[in-house]
Design a protein around this motif. Sequence first.
Motif, short mmCIF file in Angstrom:
data_model
loop_
_atom_site.label_atom_id
_atom_site.label_comp_id
_atom_site.label_asym_id
_atom_site.label_seq_id
_atom_site.Cartn_x
_atom_site.Cartn_y
_atom_site.Cartn_z
N LYS A 274 -4.90 15.27 -7.84
CA LYS A 274 -5.00 13.95 -7.20
C LYS A 274 -5.71 12.99 -8.16
N CYS A 275 -5.21 11.76 -8.24
CA CYS A 275 -5.85 10.78 -9.10
C CYS A 275 -6.01 9.46 -8.35
N ASP A 276 -6.94 8.64 -8.84
CA ASP A 276 -7.21 7.33 -8.25
C ASP A 276 -7.59 6.40 -9.38
N PHE A 277 -6.68 5.47 -9.72
CA PHE A 277 -6.93 4.61 -10.87
C PHE A 277 -7.85 3.44 -10.57
N SER A 278 -8.42 3.40 -9.36
CA SER A 278 -9.49 2.43 -9.10
C SER A 278 -10.83 2.96 -9.60
N LYS A 279 -10.87 4.26 -9.95
CA LYS A 279 -12.08 4.89 -10.48
C LYS A 279 -12.11 4.81 -12.00
N THR A 280 -13.32 4.85 -12.55
CA THR A 280 -13.46 4.86 -14.01
C THR A 280 -12.77 6.08 -14.60
N HIS B 225 -0.14 2.42 1.08
CA HIS B 225 0.71 2.73 2.21
C HIS B 225 1.50 4.00 1.88
N GLU B 226 1.25 5.04 2.62
CA GLU B 226 1.89 6.34 2.35
C GLU B 226 3.41 6.22 2.43
N ALA B 227 4.08 6.84 1.47
CA ALA B 227 5.55 6.80 1.42
C ALA B 227 6.11 8.15 1.84
N ASN B 228 7.31 8.12 2.35
CA ASN B 228 8.04 9.34 2.66
C ASN B 228 8.68 9.83 1.36
N VAL B 229 8.00 10.74 0.68
CA VAL B 229 8.44 11.13 -0.66
C VAL B 229 9.73 11.95 -0.61
N CYS C 127 -0.97 10.13 -7.00
CA CYS C 127 -1.86 9.25 -6.23
C CYS C 127 -1.89 9.58 -4.75
N ASN C 128 -0.97 10.40 -4.27
CA ASN C 128 -0.96 10.70 -2.84
C ASN C 128 -0.74 12.19 -2.60
N ASP C 129 -1.23 12.63 -1.45
CA ASP C 129 -1.17 14.05 -1.11
C ASP C 129 0.26 14.53 -0.88
#
Length: 263
Positions: free
Chosen positions: A140-146, A12-16, A85-87
Amino acid sequence: MDPCLKLHYPSHEANVKMLLQEYFYQNAPYSFYKESTMNMLRCFYKVFSSGLISGKTLIDISLGPIIVHLLSVCEFVEEISILKCNDASITELELWRNKDPEAFDWTHTSKLFMELKEANRDGWQDAEEMLRRKMIHIVKCDFSKTNPTNPFALPRADCVTCIWALEVISRDHEEYRIILRKMSNLLKLGGHLLIYTDINASYFMIGQDKYHLLTCDDDFFRKAITEEGFAIVQYDNIEREALTDRLDHEKKAFIVACKVMET
């Protein structure tokens, strides 16, 4: 949105921008600002300036576009790679690196850091410029990936810093261990992992949105970190000072661990 519903970051995108304003802005309540900014500055600067940690490269994996700890350590490393993790976090960091007037203003924090160093407060601009020069990659990173940074390949770093990221991303303790293992794969053998986190927290607020935090106690942190091939060289608890319903933590922890084996 139901205020009782816990959102999962980064699904869920956050208001950074709001995250920074509520937790790191100079007009936040003193005790809250002290926990989120002053103590973090002290912890990271003290351990790096002591000579305990050495190396040229640092990878940062933290919640949102936070640079507090990076201000503390940038003079001790040559290159900093930041994984997000998010743009929205990437966009905010790039705004700050490019001196865009729309970027969050970290001036007060930079001046506070100069006071901590007992240096000339006017040197805050030089400190910021140093950090900008050393922010080599924002990825950008995604820790669901190897490989969390796929297709971008990062060489293993001498140091990895992690501010509130593991407990925010991980849905349970098993996933925490899996992501910790992937973070370890970004670190050289003999390198150091530094974690600044909350003890026994279950949520944090951004505006009216409540976000998930994985509840972890000191015993869990110690066990998980050592079982993933690290030796803990420093473990400090920082007592809670902020009386707020924005974050339900018991206290904070600052952990320094050396990677002693591959898992």
